[in-house]
Design a protein around this motif. Structure first.
Motif, PDB file in Angstrom:
ATOM      1  N   VAL A 199       0.836  -1.207   0.000  1.00  0.00           N
ATOM      2  CA  VAL A 199       0.000   0.000   0.000  1.00  0.00           C
ATOM      3  C   VAL A 199       0.865   1.249   0.000  1.00  0.00           C
ATOM      4  N   ASP A 200       1.983   1.199   0.683  1.00  0.00           N
ATOM      5  CA  ASP A 200       2.885   2.358   0.708  1.00  0.00           C
ATOM      6  C   ASP A 200       3.387   2.704  -0.685  1.00  0.00           C
ATOM      7  N   ASP A 201       3.602   1.690  -1.522  1.00  0.00           N
ATOM      8  CA  ASP A 201       4.034   1.952  -2.893  1.00  0.00           C
ATOM      9  C   ASP A 201       2.970   2.739  -3.656  1.00  0.00           C
ATOM     10  N   LEU A 202       1.698   2.411  -3.441  1.00  0.00           N
ATOM     11  CA  LEU A 202       0.615   3.159  -4.086  1.00  0.00           C
ATOM     12  C   LEU A 202       0.672   4.633  -3.705  1.00  0.00           C
ATOM     13  N   MET A 203       0.914   4.889  -2.420  1.00  0.00           N
ATOM     14  CA  MET A 203       0.931   6.277  -1.946  1.00  0.00           C
ATOM     15  C   MET A 203       2.158   7.023  -2.459  1.00  0.00           C
ATOM     16  N   THR A 204       3.328   6.414  -2.326  1.00  0.00           N
ATOM     17  CA  THR A 204       4.548   7.122  -2.724  1.00  0.00           C
ATOM     18  C   THR A 204       4.618   7.307  -4.242  1.00  0.00           C
ATOM     19  N   ASN A 205       4.159   6.318  -5.010  1.00  0.00           N
ATOM     20  CA  ASN A 205       4.122   6.470  -6.464  1.00  0.00           C
ATOM     21  C   ASN A 205       3.194   7.605  -6.878  1.00  0.00           C
ATOM     22  N   THR A 206       2.032   7.684  -6.237  1.00  0.00           N
ATOM     23  CA  THR A 206       1.074   8.746  -6.556  1.00  0.00           C
ATOM     24  C   THR A 206       1.640  10.115  -6.196  1.00  0.00           C
ATOM     25  N   VAL A 207       2.288  10.196  -5.025  1.00  0.00           N
ATOM     26  CA  VAL A 207       2.925  11.455  -4.623  1.00  0.00           C
ATOM     27  C   VAL A 207       3.994  11.850  -5.638  1.00  0.00           C
ATOM     28  N   GLY A 208       4.769  10.879  -6.114  1.00  0.00           N
ATOM     29  CA  GLY A 208       5.795  11.157  -7.121  1.00  0.00           C
ATOM     30  C   GLY A 208       5.205  11.704  -8.400  1.00  0.00           C
ATOM     31  N   THR A 209       4.063  11.149  -8.837  1.00  0.00           N
ATOM     32  CA  THR A 209       3.408  11.650 -10.047  1.00  0.00           C
ATOM     33  C   THR A 209       2.965  13.096  -9.875  1.00  0.00           C
ATOM     34  N   VAL A 210       2.356  13.404  -8.729  1.00  0.00           N
ATOM     35  CA  VAL A 210       1.887  14.773  -8.480  1.00  0.00           C
ATOM     36  C   VAL A 210       3.057  15.740  -8.391  1.00  0.00           C
ATOM     37  N   LEU A 211       4.138  15.341  -7.711  1.00  0.00           N
ATOM     38  CA  LEU A 211       5.325  16.200  -7.637  1.00  0.00           C
ATOM     39  C   LEU A 211       5.897  16.473  -9.021  1.00  0.00           C
ATOM     40  N   GLY A 212       5.975  15.429  -9.852  1.00  0.00           N
ATOM     41  CA  GLY A 212       6.464  15.615 -11.217  1.00  0.00           C
ATOM     42  C   GLY A 212       5.568  16.562 -11.996  1.00  0.00           C
TER      43      GLY A 212
END
Length: 401
Positions: A199-212
Motif C-alpha cells: 500500500v505504501d508503494d501506491l501512496m509514494t508512487n502517486t505522490v511522485g506523479t503529483v510532484l512531477g
C-alpha cells in the motif's frame, strides 16, 4: 582478539559492499534492458515512423520523435524496475518461503521501518542524517522517483496545473497496475508471487506523479510546447515545395522497393550471380525512377507514399527523370562494381591494386555524398542535389490523408 575483531569487520564490510552491489544491479539491469529494447524498436520502426511523419506533417519533427522515444524508454524502464529481478524458472514456488506475506496493507509502514532501522525521529534534527543509511528510506525515495517522470509527461500533455488531480488518478492507476502485476506474479506467468503488493508503494508512487506534475515546468523549459509543434506541422503541411528530408525519403523508398523486386526476380533465376543481380536492379530501378513517374505524371511509388510529386521545370519528363536516375544510380553502380571486382581478387598485384582503388573511390564518394547531404540539410537547402541538377521540382501534395 584484535585480529579476530579485524577479520570480523573485514567480513562485515565485504558483505555490506556485496549487498549494495546487488541492490545497484537490481536498478541498473532493468535500465539496460529498456535501452536494448528501445534500440531494437528504433531500428525496426524508424523507417515507418519517418514515412508517417513525412506523409502526415510534411517534415520530420525531431522534438516529437524525442518525446515519444523518451516516453517509451521511461515506460519500459519503470515496468522493468517493477518486475526485475525475476525468478530463474516459472515453477518458482520451491524458492518462496512458506510463511512469506505478499500483501502489505498498513499505510505509512515505511515510516516505522525507517525509524526502526535508523532511530530517526521528526523532533530530533540530528537524526535526519541517519536517513541516508537506511534501506527503507531509499526504497521510499525511489518509489517517489519511479513515477515522477510520468507527472512531467502528463503536465506536458495536460498543460494547466489545475489538472493535478487527473495526474494523481493516472499515477495511482499506473501504480495499482504495477502492484497487481507483482502480486499476480506477472499475471500468472510464474506459479507463485515473488514480490509483494504494498500500500505504501501506491501512496509514494502517486505522490511522485503529483510532484512531477507540479515541478514539470523546470524540466520542460527548453522543450517546444504542443502548440508550437502543431504550428510547425501546419506550416510545413501547407508548403508547396516538399522538404529536404521528404525528397531524401522518396529516393530511399524507391531504392528499397527496387531492391525488394530485384531480390524476388533474382530468386526465380536458376544460375544467378552478382553481375546478373546488378543488371536486374539497374533495370528495375530505371522502371521505378523513370518509367513509372512518366506514366504516373510525376509520381514514383516512394513519392506517393510521402505525398510528394516530381515536376520537371521545362516539362521534359523523360530527359529530366533519366538524368535524375543516372545521378542517383551512379554511387550504387560503383558499389556494385566494387563488390564484383572484390570477388575476382587473386594473386595479380596490379589487378588487386585496381580493385582497392575502386573500393577506395567508392567509399570516398559515399563519404562525400553523406557530408554534402548533412551540410545542406543543416543549411536548410530546399532541393537535394539529384533534383537540383535534374531541374526537377519536388512539390508537396496537400489535403487530407
Amino acid at each position: 582478539m584484535i585480529e579476530i575483531h579485524s577479520n570480523f569487520l573485514l567480513l562485515y564490510s565485504s558483505a555490506c559492499l556485496l549487498e549494495r552491489e546487488n541492490e545497484m544491479q537490481a536498478y541498473v539491469l532493468p535500465i539496460f534492458v529498456a535501452i536494448a529494447i528501445c534500440f531494437l524498436l528504433a531500428f525496426i520502426l524508424t523507417l515507418p515512423w519517418a514515412v508517417y511523419q513525412y506523409r502526415k506533417h510534411g517534415y520530420f519533427s525531431f522534438w516529437r520523435t524525442l518525446l515519444i522515444l523518451s516516453f517509451i524508454f521511461y515506460g519500459l524502464s519503470a515496468f522493468f524496475l517493477v518486475i526485475f529481478p525475476i525468478p530463474s524458472a516459472r515453477s518458482n514456488c520451491a524458492s518462496i518461503d512458506p510463511g512469506a506475506i505478499f500483501i502489505q496493507n498498513r499505510p505509512f509502514q515505511f515510516i516505522r521501518d525507517i525509524q526502526r532501522e535508523s532511530g530517526f525521529h521528526w523532533a530530533v534534527p540530528s537524526s535526519y542524517i541517519d536517513l541516508l543509511t537506511t534501506r527503507a528510506f531509499y526504497q521510499m525515495f525511489f518509489n517517489v522517483l519511479l513515477l515522477f517522470p510520468l507527472g512531467v509527461f502528463l503536465r506536458y500533455f495536460f498543460k494547466g496545473k489545475a489538472k493535478w488531480f487527473h495526474a494523481a488518478l493516472i499515477g495511482f492507476s499506473v501504480s495499482l497496475f504495477f502492484e497487481i502485476t507483482q502480486r499476480t506474479a506477472l499475471f500468472g506467468f510464474f506459479e507463485c508471487p515473488y514480490r509483494i503488493f504494498d500500500v505504501d508503494d501506491l501512496m509514494t508512487n502517486t505522490v511522485g506523479t503529483v510532484l512531477g506534475f507540479i515541478l514539470a515546468p523546470m524540466f520542460l523549459v527548453l522543450i517546444p510546447s504542443r502548440e508550437t509543434l502543431s504550428e510547425q506541422s501546419h506550416f510545413f503541411n501547407n508548403q508547396r515545395k516538399a522538404t529536404f528530408g521528404a525528397q531524401l525519403m522518396e529516393v530511399l523508398l524507391n531504392i528499397i522497393i527496387a531492391r525488394v523486386i530485384t531480390s524476388f526476380i533474382f530468386g526465380l533465376l536458376k544460375r544467378p550471380g552478382v553481375l546478373v543481380d546488378e543488371i536486374i536492379f539497374a533495370i528495375v530501378f530505371f522502371v521505378v525512377m523513370v518509367v513509372i513517374p512518366v506514366i504516373w505524371k510525376g509520381h514514383t511509388v516512394g513519392s506517393k507514399i510521402v505525398r510528394m510529386r516530381l515536376l520537371p521545370e521545362k516539362g521534359n519528363w523523360l530527359g529530366s527523370l533519366s538524368r535524375r536516375y543516372i545521378i542517383v544510380y551512379m554511387p550504387l553502380l560503383l558499389s556494385a562494381l566494387s563488390k564484383i571486382f572484390s570477388n575476382q581478387m587473386g594473386e595479380d598485384l596490379l589487378a588487386n591494386l585496381f580493385v582497392i582503388g575502386v573500393v577506395f573511390l567508392t567509399a570516398l564518394l559515399w563519404f562525400f555524398l553523406f557530408c554534402h547531404i548533412v551540410i545542406r540539410w543543416i543549411k536548410k537547402d530546399k532541393d537535394l542535389y539529384f533534383n537540383r541538377y535534374s531541374h526537377i521540382e519536388a512539390v508537396r501534395i496537400t489535403g487530407e490523408m
